[in-house]
Design a protein around this motif. Structure first.
Motif, mmCIF file in Angstrom:
data_model
loop_
_atom_site.group_PDB
_atom_site.id
_atom_site.type_symbol
_atom_site.label_atom_id
_atom_site.label_comp_id
_atom_site.label_asym_id
_atom_site.label_seq_id
_atom_site.Cartn_x
_atom_site.Cartn_y
_atom_site.Cartn_z
ATOM 1 N N TYR A 1 41.011 32.270 49.431
ATOM 2 C CA TYR A 1 40.863 31.324 48.413
ATOM 3 C C TYR A 1 41.864 30.587 47.854
ATOM 4 C CZ TYR A 1 36.199 32.948 49.763
ATOM 5 O OH TYR A 1 34.905 33.345 50.301
ATOM 6 N N ALA A 2 42.789 31.474 47.277
ATOM 7 C CA ALA A 2 44.029 31.296 46.726
ATOM 8 C C ALA A 2 45.155 30.140 47.394
ATOM 9 C CB ALA A 2 44.693 32.303 46.030
ATOM 10 N N ALA A 3 45.073 30.629 48.917
ATOM 11 C CA ALA A 3 45.881 30.067 49.789
ATOM 12 C C ALA A 3 45.362 28.562 49.955
ATOM 13 C CB ALA A 3 45.964 30.777 50.822
ATOM 14 N N GLU A 4 44.323 28.552 49.637
ATOM 15 C CA GLU A 4 43.477 27.127 50.124
ATOM 16 C C GLU A 4 43.258 26.293 49.168
ATOM 17 O OE1 GLU A 4 42.933 25.696 53.083
ATOM 18 O OE2 GLU A 4 44.203 27.383 53.836
ATOM 19 N N GLY A 5 43.907 26.692 47.673
ATOM 20 C CA GLY A 5 43.933 25.939 46.669
ATOM 21 C C GLY A 5 42.756 26.281 45.478
ATOM 22 N N PHE A 6 42.084 27.135 45.728
ATOM 23 C CA PHE A 6 41.020 27.643 44.660
ATOM 24 C C PHE A 6 41.958 28.274 43.600
ATOM 25 C CE2 PHE A 6 38.549 26.756 48.373
ATOM 26 C CZ PHE A 6 37.281 26.422 47.883
ATOM 27 N N ALA A 7 41.351 28.281 42.554
ATOM 28 C CA ALA A 7 41.921 28.905 41.084
ATOM 29 C C ALA A 7 40.956 29.888 40.470
ATOM 30 C CB ALA A 7 42.431 28.039 40.322
ATOM 31 N N VAL A 8 41.260 30.782 40.212
ATOM 32 C CA VAL A 8 40.260 31.529 39.326
ATOM 33 C C VAL A 8 39.890 30.784 37.799
ATOM 34 C CG1 VAL A 8 39.898 33.441 37.670
ATOM 35 C CG2 VAL A 8 40.839 33.903 39.927
ATOM 36 N N GLU A 9 38.559 30.457 37.588
ATOM 37 C CA GLU A 9 38.248 29.617 36.436
ATOM 38 C C GLU A 9 37.456 30.449 35.503
ATOM 39 O OE1 GLU A 9 38.094 25.575 38.839
ATOM 40 O OE2 GLU A 9 36.113 26.309 38.497
ATOM 41 N N GLY A 10 37.158 31.721 35.908
ATOM 42 C CA GLY A 10 36.378 32.640 34.997
ATOM 43 C C GLY A 10 36.318 33.952 35.743
ATOM 44 N N VAL A 11 36.152 34.998 34.755
ATOM 45 C CA VAL A 11 35.730 36.297 35.158
ATOM 46 C C VAL A 11 34.607 36.968 34.326
ATOM 47 C CG1 VAL A 11 36.686 38.440 35.686
ATOM 48 C CG2 VAL A 11 38.127 36.584 36.135
ATOM 49 N N LEU A 12 33.670 37.526 34.869
ATOM 50 C CA LEU A 12 32.509 38.156 34.471
ATOM 51 C C LEU A 12 32.914 39.698 34.662
ATOM 52 C CD1 LEU A 12 29.359 35.851 35.737
ATOM 53 C CD2 LEU A 12 30.723 35.669 33.409
ATOM 54 N N PRO A 13 33.306 39.972 33.559
ATOM 55 C CA PRO A 13 33.818 41.754 33.772
ATOM 56 C C PRO A 13 32.621 42.468 33.814
ATOM 57 C CG PRO A 13 34.821 40.508 31.859
ATOM 58 C CD PRO A 13 33.894 39.594 32.370
ATOM 59 N N GLY A 14 32.609 43.428 34.798
ATOM 60 C CA GLY A 14 31.607 44.450 35.284
ATOM 61 C C GLY A 14 30.465 43.778 35.575
ATOM 62 N N GLU A 15 30.105 42.518 35.826
ATOM 63 C CA GLU A 15 28.895 42.032 36.064
ATOM 64 C C GLU A 15 27.941 42.595 37.150
ATOM 65 O OE1 GLU A 15 26.548 38.453 35.313
ATOM 66 O OE2 GLU A 15 27.922 39.499 34.280
ATOM 67 N N MET A 16 28.710 43.078 38.052
ATOM 68 C CA MET A 16 27.957 43.877 39.201
ATOM 69 C C MET A 16 28.002 45.381 39.144
ATOM 70 S SD MET A 16 26.762 41.318 41.011
ATOM 71 C CE MET A 16 27.222 39.626 41.043
ATOM 72 N N PHE A 17 26.947 46.178 39.426
ATOM 73 C CA PHE A 17 27.128 47.498 39.398
ATOM 74 C C PHE A 17 26.684 48.071 40.951
ATOM 75 C CE2 PHE A 17 25.578 51.863 39.147
ATOM 76 C CZ PHE A 17 26.405 52.565 38.279
ATOM 77 N N LEU A 18 27.721 48.387 41.625
ATOM 78 C CA LEU A 18 27.763 48.361 43.294
ATOM 79 C C LEU A 18 28.601 49.828 43.355
ATOM 80 C CD1 LEU A 18 29.054 44.974 44.074
ATOM 81 C CD2 LEU A 18 26.795 45.411 44.072
ATOM 82 N N ALA A 19 27.793 50.629 44.192
ATOM 83 C CA ALA A 19 28.281 51.866 44.799
ATOM 84 C C ALA A 19 28.787 52.918 43.468
ATOM 85 C CB ALA A 19 29.223 51.419 45.837
ATOM 86 N N GLY A 20 28.096 52.829 42.531
ATOM 87 C CA GLY A 20 28.474 53.578 41.505
ATOM 88 C C GLY A 20 29.713 53.114 40.450
ATOM 89 N N GLU A 21 29.932 51.785 40.725
ATOM 90 C CA GLU A 21 31.265 51.085 39.982
ATOM 91 C C GLU A 21 30.617 49.755 39.513
ATOM 92 O OE1 GLU A 21 35.017 51.413 41.648
ATOM 93 O OE2 GLU A 21 34.534 53.361 42.774
#
Length: 167
Positions: A133-153
């Motif tokens: 995504y970054a190579a195709e021009g997408f930039a991080v616009e936000g981060v929801l820290p710990g938003e998902m609980f997957l496989a115990g993490e």
């Protein structure tokens, strides 16, 4: 060895079984927020996931990937935005430009539909997808820290976006 060309096209109802099989084979905790699929499997397409929402990648007559792009909400205020809600490339086709071709075709189709912005959500630990995504021009616009609980993490939900208009 000659690698067959990749054909990108809109999905059709007849792709249902092949897309379902591709989706199940590609399931990974790297990108999946739902549990691993188990039989009996339902249809790939349903009332919320229509063939016209998907572009598929085909090589030598075999479906090797797909991307789902839809408006992010039904609101008129977001009609100018398209959101990627799934990008899958089969194991055998990875590293051959299929994901990039799907992404570029999706952006072109979104532009043709009048969209001026593309967004997506990606799991923080999915480094290969984030790099594409970054190579195709997408930039991080936000981060929801710990938003998902997957496989115990706890896993971050990373929001990325880009303009579809020339700068």
């Amino acid at each position: 060895m000659i690698v067959p060309e990749t054909l990108i096209r809109t999905a059709v109802r007849a792709d249902d079984a092949a897309l379902g099989a591709l989706d199940r084979a590609a399931w990974s905790p790297l990108h999946a927020v739902l549990p691993a699929p188990v039989p009996p499997y339902g249809p790939f397409f349903d009332d919320r996931h229509l063939p016209g929402d998907y572009l598929v990648a085909e090589r030598a007559g075999v479906l090797v990937g797909y991307i789902r792009v839809v408006p992010p909400t039904p609101l008129a205020a977001t009609a100018h935005v398209r959101q990627i809600q799934g990008l899958v490339v089969g194991e055998a086709a990875r590293g051959r430009g299929v994901g990039r071709a799907l992404l570029r075709a999706a952006m072109e189709r979104a532009r043709a539909d009048g969209a001026v912005r593309m967004t997506l959500r990606v799991l923080g630990h999915n480094a290969p997808a984030r790099a594409l995504y970054a190579a195709e021009g997408f930039a991080v616009e936000g981060v929801l820290p710990g938003e998902m609980f997957l496989a115990g993490e706890y896993v971050d939900d990373v929001l990325m976006g880009r303009s579809l208009t020339p700068r």
